[in-house]
Write a protein that holds these residues in place. Structure first.
Motif, mmCIF file in Angstrom:
data_model
loop_
_atom_site.group_PDB
_atom_site.id
_atom_site.type_symbol
_atom_site.label_atom_id
_atom_site.label_comp_id
_atom_site.label_asym_id
_atom_site.label_seq_id
_atom_site.Cartn_x
_atom_site.Cartn_y
_atom_site.Cartn_z
ATOM 1 N N TYR A 1 0.812 -1.214 0.000
ATOM 2 C CA TYR A 1 0.000 0.000 0.000
ATOM 3 C C TYR A 1 0.846 1.264 0.000
ATOM 4 O O TYR A 1 0.327 2.349 -0.219
ATOM 5 N N LEU A 2 2.138 1.118 0.230
ATOM 6 C CA LEU A 2 3.024 2.281 0.216
ATOM 7 C C LEU A 2 3.847 2.366 -1.073
ATOM 8 O O LEU A 2 4.053 3.453 -1.604
ATOM 9 N N GLY A 3 4.316 1.215 -1.567
ATOM 10 C CA GLY A 3 5.186 1.232 -2.733
ATOM 11 C C GLY A 3 4.704 0.409 -3.901
ATOM 12 O O GLY A 3 5.335 0.383 -4.951
ATOM 13 N N GLY A 4 3.599 -0.289 -3.735
ATOM 14 C CA GLY A 4 3.069 -1.104 -4.818
ATOM 15 C C GLY A 4 3.545 -2.545 -4.744
ATOM 16 O O GLY A 4 4.306 -2.933 -3.865
ATOM 17 N N TRP B 1 -1.152 3.235 -5.733
ATOM 18 C CA TRP B 1 -2.486 3.833 -5.888
ATOM 19 C C TRP B 1 -3.452 2.849 -6.533
ATOM 20 O O TRP B 1 -4.641 2.869 -6.221
ATOM 21 N N PHE B 2 -2.942 1.983 -7.432
ATOM 22 C CA PHE B 2 -3.810 1.000 -8.066
ATOM 23 C C PHE B 2 -4.213 -0.086 -7.075
ATOM 24 O O PHE B 2 -5.357 -0.550 -7.087
ATOM 25 N N VAL C 1 -8.046 -0.896 -6.134
ATOM 26 C CA VAL C 1 -8.650 -2.233 -6.167
ATOM 27 C C VAL C 1 -9.229 -2.573 -4.799
ATOM 28 O O VAL C 1 -10.333 -3.121 -4.690
ATOM 29 N N THR C 2 -8.510 -2.223 -3.744
ATOM 30 C CA THR C 2 -9.011 -2.453 -2.391
ATOM 31 C C THR C 2 -10.273 -1.636 -2.129
ATOM 32 O O THR C 2 -11.217 -2.126 -1.506
ATOM 33 N N PHE D 1 -6.838 6.003 1.855
ATOM 34 C CA PHE D 1 -5.938 6.930 1.156
ATOM 35 C C PHE D 1 -5.252 7.924 2.094
ATOM 36 O O PHE D 1 -4.565 8.818 1.646
ATOM 37 N N GLY D 2 -5.445 7.755 3.404
ATOM 38 C CA GLY D 2 -4.704 8.540 4.384
ATOM 39 C C GLY D 2 -5.218 9.953 4.611
ATOM 40 O O GLY D 2 -4.440 10.823 5.000
#
Length: 146
Positions: free
Chosen positions: A73-76, A83-84, A88-89, A143-144
């Motif tokens: 969730y931070l770097g893919g 972000w993708f 999806v989440t 998304f923080g």
């Protein structure tokens, strides 16, 4: 039939099946929208089941796998950007919330025999508002934003 009676009688509406090209102009009632979205959310959850299992496995196996879970969730994940993964989440969150709330709606209608058009409209609007509102709330957390 005389001309006087044919002029006063109402014409009966003609109902025909719509073609796929006419769907954009067709206005579905909220209960129909909830019904279609209930099916779509079920399919979405089914097709994203491997992703859910991967998330669950990485979150519980060990501390190292939990770090890879949070880093997704931070770097893919590999070539997939973070972000993708979050998007999806978020889709999965919406799918679960909508499917659950629409399922409770159907159970409520079955248990109380509430089948009037007004009650179906009202419960469909409540279902849409709750599922979208909770999705926005959890998406903001994902998304923080808080």
């Amino acid at each position: 039939m005389t001309d006087a009676t044919s002029a006063t009688t109402k014409k009966r509406p003609v109902y025909t099946n719509i073609h796929i090209t006419q769907i954009a102009g067709y206005r579905l009632p909220p209960a129909g929208i909830v019904s279609i979205l209930h099916r779509i959310s079920g399919l979405l959850m089914f097709f994203l089941l491997p992703f859910v299992i991967w998330l669950f496995d990485n979150s519980l196996t060990s501390e190292i796998s939990y770090e890879s879970f949070t880093s997704a969730y931070l770097g893919g994940i590999g070539f997939v950007p973070a972000w993708f993964v979050k998007l999806v989440t978020l889709g999965l969150i919406w799918g679960y919330l909508h499917h659950f709330i629409a399922g409770v709606r159907h159970l409520w209608m079955d248990a109380t025999h509430s089948v009037s058009k007004a009650q179906g409209h009202r419960s469909a609007v409540i279902t849409l508002a709750l599922s979208l509102g909770l999705t926005v709330l959890l998406g903001a957390k994902l998304f923080g934003l808080y």
